[in-house]
Design an enzyme around this catalytic site. Structure first.
Site, mmCIF file in Angstrom:
data_model
loop_
_atom_site.group_PDB
_atom_site.id
_atom_site.type_symbol
_atom_site.label_atom_id
_atom_site.label_comp_id
_atom_site.label_asym_id
_atom_site.label_seq_id
_atom_site.Cartn_x
_atom_site.Cartn_y
_atom_site.Cartn_z
ATOM 1 C CD GLN A 9 -2.306 -5.382 -5.826
ATOM 2 O OE1 GLN A 9 -2.457 -4.349 -5.200
ATOM 3 N NE2 GLN A 9 -1.184 -6.044 -5.809
ATOM 4 C CG LEU A 89 -6.174 0.042 -7.241
ATOM 5 C CD1 LEU A 89 -5.193 1.180 -7.263
ATOM 6 C CD2 LEU A 89 -5.716 -1.074 -8.142
ATOM 7 N NE ARG A 113 -3.872 2.246 -2.086
ATOM 8 C CZ ARG A 113 -4.276 1.001 -2.243
ATOM 9 N NH1 ARG A 113 -3.834 0.306 -3.279
ATOM 10 N NH2 ARG A 113 -5.107 0.437 -1.392
ATOM 11 C CD GLN A 244 -8.003 2.278 0.547
ATOM 12 O OE1 GLN A 244 -6.844 2.058 0.252
ATOM 13 N NE2 GLN A 244 -8.957 2.420 -0.354
#
Length: 295
Positions: A9, A89, A113, A244
């Site tokens: 991101q 990501l 997610r 994660q």
């Protein structure tokens, strides 16, 4: 050895992916498939949306994933990774590119997610801050000593660490870090405290989706954020992927381990050049490049 790396991101830009869509029939087909899977025309936002439109988490994450994965697919025989890694990501992009996940399943998980993270952000105000110019151990110690929830979240490169947690705790930690000699301790314009215990509701939600998704053995090792080491075992990949959201991104350690294991060229696949910059700061002698689509 060729290492392919996939951004997370923050790498998005207006018009991303348009060149792929216009010049590759395969890319066009995948983008149209993505619109159907997501239930809205993400291509409209990617190609013509404003920077503000692209900032929305439910858009940003699938958009960056699509740009990276579709670019990798258009490279054809030129895409021969000896190892892969993705930042946050980007780990999902890396898993699809290495054959561990199908395009469709990867996109569904990324969308879930993004939505789960958005919901977690709305439960309690939280944030992240970039800390520059301090040793990791100093930052970790100050986070531990600060009341409330604040943890080291992204080990981006030596001297650049992102912390994450409750708004008040992050602000207090920033004051203490500045007093300890940080060159900067700057609160970031993000939706919430990613890669911290604040993402536990999202982790639980995503865990179920990951458990119910078929994973295959990747065709090369993936250096996952949680362990920073080479992984090929499917069960281990799933476990690390679930962890994660609440665990730190060990990017510095991942790149160091890839170099130790023989990586000589790091090719960034997706929007921007952020990861190439980080690789150079981790090891100045490492060679870096951007993946480019050639007609």
């Amino acid at each position: 050895m060729n290492a392919y790396i996939f951004p997370g991101q923050g790498a998005q830009f207006t018009g991303m992916g348009l060149d792929l869509y216009e010049n590759s029939p395969e890319a066009q087909e995948l983008f149209e498939q993505a619109n159907k899977i997501l239930g809205f025309n993400i291509t409209d936002i990617m190609f013509e949306g404003s920077a503000e439109d692209l900032k929305e988490t439910k858009v940003t994450q699938p958009a960056i994933f699509l740009h990276s994965v579709i670019l990798a697919k258009t490279l054809g025989d030129a895409f021969k990774p000896d190892m892969v890694a993705g930042h946050s990501l980007g780990e999902f992009s890396a898993l699809v590119a290495s054959g561990a996940l199908t395009f469709e399943d990867g996109l569904k998980l990324v969308s879930q997610r993004a939505q789960a993270m958005q919901k977690a952000c709305e439960i309690q105000p939280s944030t992240m801050a970039a800390v520059l110019g301090l040793e990791d151990a100093v930052v970790e110690k100050i986070c531990e000593e600060t009341p409330g929830v604040v943890v080291a979240a992204n080990y981006n490169c030596p001297g650049q660490l992102v912390i994450s947690g409750e708004v008040e705790a992050v602000n207090k930690a920033c004051e203490a870090l500045t007093a300890a000699g940080a060159r900067r301790a700057l609160v970031l314009p993000v939706g919430g405290a990613f890669h911290s215990p604040m993402m536990e509701p999202a982790r639980k939600e995503l865990a179920e989706a990951i458990e119910n998704t078929t994973f295959n053995a990747p065709n090369c090792p993936i250096y996952q954020n949680v362990t920073a080491s080479a992984v090929t075992d499917v069960a281990e990949i799933k476990t690390n992927l679930i962890s994660q959201l609440t665990a730190p991104v060990r990017w510095t350690q991942s790149v160091q381990n890839m170099i130790a294991d023989g990586a000589t060229l790091f090719t960034e696949v997706g929007p921007g050049k952020v990861l190439q910059g980080l690789v150079k700061k981790i090891d100045r002698s490492a060679e870096t490049a951007s993946a480019t689509f050639e007609q």
